[in-house]
Motif scaffolding. Structure first.
Motif, mmCIF file in Angstrom:
data_model
loop_
_atom_site.group_PDB
_atom_site.id
_atom_site.type_symbol
_atom_site.label_atom_id
_atom_site.label_comp_id
_atom_site.label_asym_id
_atom_site.label_seq_id
_atom_site.Cartn_x
_atom_site.Cartn_y
_atom_site.Cartn_z
ATOM 1 N N GLY A 73 1.399 -10.677 58.281
ATOM 2 C CA GLY A 73 2.616 -10.376 57.531
ATOM 3 C C GLY A 73 2.591 -10.951 56.127
ATOM 4 N N VAL A 74 2.172 -12.220 56.015
ATOM 5 C CA VAL A 74 2.066 -12.841 54.683
ATOM 6 C C VAL A 74 0.996 -12.139 53.864
ATOM 7 C CG1 VAL A 74 1.464 -14.960 53.449
ATOM 8 C CG2 VAL A 74 2.924 -15.070 55.484
ATOM 9 N N LEU A 75 -0.122 -11.793 54.509
ATOM 10 C CA LEU A 75 -1.192 -11.096 53.807
ATOM 11 C C LEU A 75 -0.726 -9.715 53.341
ATOM 12 C CD1 LEU A 75 -4.069 -11.759 53.019
ATOM 13 C CD2 LEU A 75 -4.868 -10.569 55.064
ATOM 14 N N SER A 76 0.182 -9.101 54.095
ATOM 15 C CA SER A 76 0.711 -7.804 53.659
ATOM 16 C C SER A 76 1.555 -7.969 52.394
ATOM 17 C CB SER A 76 1.547 -7.155 54.772
ATOM 18 O OG SER A 76 2.784 -7.813 54.949
ATOM 19 N N GLY A 77 2.242 -9.112 52.284
ATOM 20 C CA GLY A 77 2.991 -9.386 51.058
ATOM 21 C C GLY A 77 2.066 -9.536 49.868
ATOM 22 N N VAL A 78 0.924 -10.205 50.082
ATOM 23 C CA VAL A 78 -0.083 -10.339 49.019
ATOM 24 C C VAL A 78 -0.627 -8.958 48.638
ATOM 25 C CG1 VAL A 78 -2.335 -11.289 48.414
ATOM 26 C CG2 VAL A 78 -0.730 -12.652 49.769
ATOM 27 N N SER A 79 -0.876 -8.124 49.657
ATOM 28 C CA SER A 79 -1.411 -6.779 49.404
ATOM 29 C C SER A 79 -0.413 -5.922 48.637
ATOM 30 C CB SER A 79 -1.766 -6.099 50.735
ATOM 31 O OG SER A 79 -2.760 -6.818 51.424
ATOM 32 N N VAL A 80 0.870 -6.087 48.947
ATOM 33 C CA VAL A 80 1.909 -5.359 48.204
ATOM 34 C C VAL A 80 1.852 -5.744 46.730
ATOM 35 C CG1 VAL A 80 4.401 -5.219 47.817
ATOM 36 C CG2 VAL A 80 3.493 -4.941 50.109
ATOM 37 N N ALA A 81 1.641 -7.014 46.461
ATOM 38 C CA ALA A 81 1.524 -7.469 45.072
ATOM 39 C C ALA A 81 0.325 -6.814 44.393
ATOM 40 C CB ALA A 81 1.391 -8.992 45.026
ATOM 41 N N VAL A 82 -0.789 -6.715 45.122
ATOM 42 C CA VAL A 82 -1.997 -6.103 44.558
ATOM 43 C C VAL A 82 -1.760 -4.634 44.236
ATOM 44 C CG1 VAL A 82 -4.388 -5.456 45.013
ATOM 45 C CG2 VAL A 82 -3.563 -7.702 45.705
ATOM 46 N N TYR A 83 -1.192 -3.879 45.193
ATOM 47 C CA TYR A 83 -1.046 -2.449 44.930
ATOM 48 C C TYR A 83 0.109 -2.142 43.995
ATOM 49 C CZ TYR A 83 2.629 -1.230 48.451
ATOM 50 O OH TYR A 83 3.797 -1.086 49.173
ATOM 51 N N THR A 84 0.945 -3.138 43.709
ATOM 52 C CA THR A 84 1.996 -2.940 42.715
ATOM 53 C C THR A 84 1.462 -3.182 41.304
ATOM 54 O OG1 THR A 84 3.695 -3.619 44.292
ATOM 55 C CG2 THR A 84 4.293 -3.661 41.969
#
Length: 311
Positions: free
Chosen positions: A167-178
């Motif tokens: 879940g935390v890693l998905s937040g990091v990934s959201v930052a990357v794809y944003t």
């Protein structure tokens, strides 16, 4: 008359954004149902979902856009592939792995930590301390995450370690794809970039999952219907609704309305799947959602959350 027409357009945009966010909220719960009622894994679901949704999206927009233009430039090709494998695939895979290990509301709320990671990224990149508003948002997000995961007590961790990690890693990934595809989005239609990113990312996972091979999944009408819902109503349709909403309201307003997703995910999970949420967990979820509102408030500064590439 003109004022009424503008107001009607604005309400139309709000309705479209809320509909898209609500479908995304339903989609997470549909995926949770799939994992609990079949042998389907998160990696298998992501590979099929991304390939089908990406192919359908590219087909639909090919009537109005040149979908192959992004492949003509070497730099654009490189950025598209990197974005596909890190941003898009990363966000999709970690999100569904978090659902598989935990539940849809928790995974959705943890993914909403993305704006906090964006704030920290720009602070490091620009070597500039975040502003007071951004510090408050970070503290709110951390407090909300603590309450969400512990229900107010360190003795009571309510979510599995795997669900927290993904879940935390998905937040990091959201930052990357944003952040990563900003240059591409200035040159090409966002639907084109997202379509190719989904197709490429899904194809990469398919190399390992090989969904065309016989597997242990016991197919039924319900399972097929739920998978179709995730692909069409949980991916393709909400993305179109989001794009349409941008014609009538600002991206900031759309980002704020996107906060309906975790609310819908939680309500549907409690009513449909019987997920238990404590009062401290509910408060934690609200703090995380308020973080998005706070960071999206217009201000002269260097960070504004824009979730134009959601799921």
């Amino acid at each position: 008359m003109m004022g009424n027409q503008i107001e009607n357009f604005r309400w139309k945009g709000i309705g479209l954004a809320l509909a898209g966010a609500s479908l995304w909220g339903f989609s997470g719960n549909a995926a949770e149902w799939i994992f609990s009622h079949s042998a389907m894994t998160a990696t298998w679901l992501v590979s099929v979902r991304m390939v089908m949704a990406g192919a359908l999206l590219l087909f639909l927009i090919s009537f109005h856009h040149n979908i192959f233009g992004v492949w003509r430039n070497k730099k654009d090709r490189f950025d598209l592939v990197v974005f596909s494998l890190t941003g898009m695939l990363g966000a999709q895979l970690t999100f569904f792995l978090s659902i598989e290990a935990g539940n849809a509301p928790t995974a959705t709320l943890l993914q909403f930590l993305g704006p906090v990671f964006i704030t920290l990224y720009f602070a490091l990149k620009l070597l500039k301390w975040p502003k007071r508003k951004e510090w408050i948002a970070v503290l709110m997000a951390l407090s909300g995450t603590f309450l969400l995961l512990t229900n107010g007590s360190l003795q009571e961790i309510t979510v599995s370690e795997k669900a927290i990690f993904w879940g935390v890693l998905s937040g990091v990934s959201v930052a990357v794809y944003t952040v990563y595809p900003v240059r591409l989005l200035k040159q090409y239609a966002s639907a084109t970039i997202v379509g190719w990113a989904m197709l490429l990312g899904g194809s990469a996972v398919s190399i390992f999952t090989q969904p065309w091979q016989p597997n242990e999944i016991d197919w039924s009408f319900s399972l097929f219907g739920m998978l179709s819902f995730v692909v069409i109503f949980g991916t393709l349709l909400p993305f179109y609704l989001y794009l349409d909403s941008l014609k009538y309201i600002s991206s900031t307003e759309t980002s704020l309305l996107g906060s309906a997703e975790p609310l819908v995910a939680t309500i549907v999970s409690v009513i449909w799947l019987g997920t238990a949420f404590g009062s401290f967990q509910t408060a934690g979820g609200m703090l995380i959602i308020l973080t998005v509102f706070l960071l999206s408030m217009p201000e002269k500064g260097w960070i504004q959350v824009n979730q134009s590439l959601k799921k």
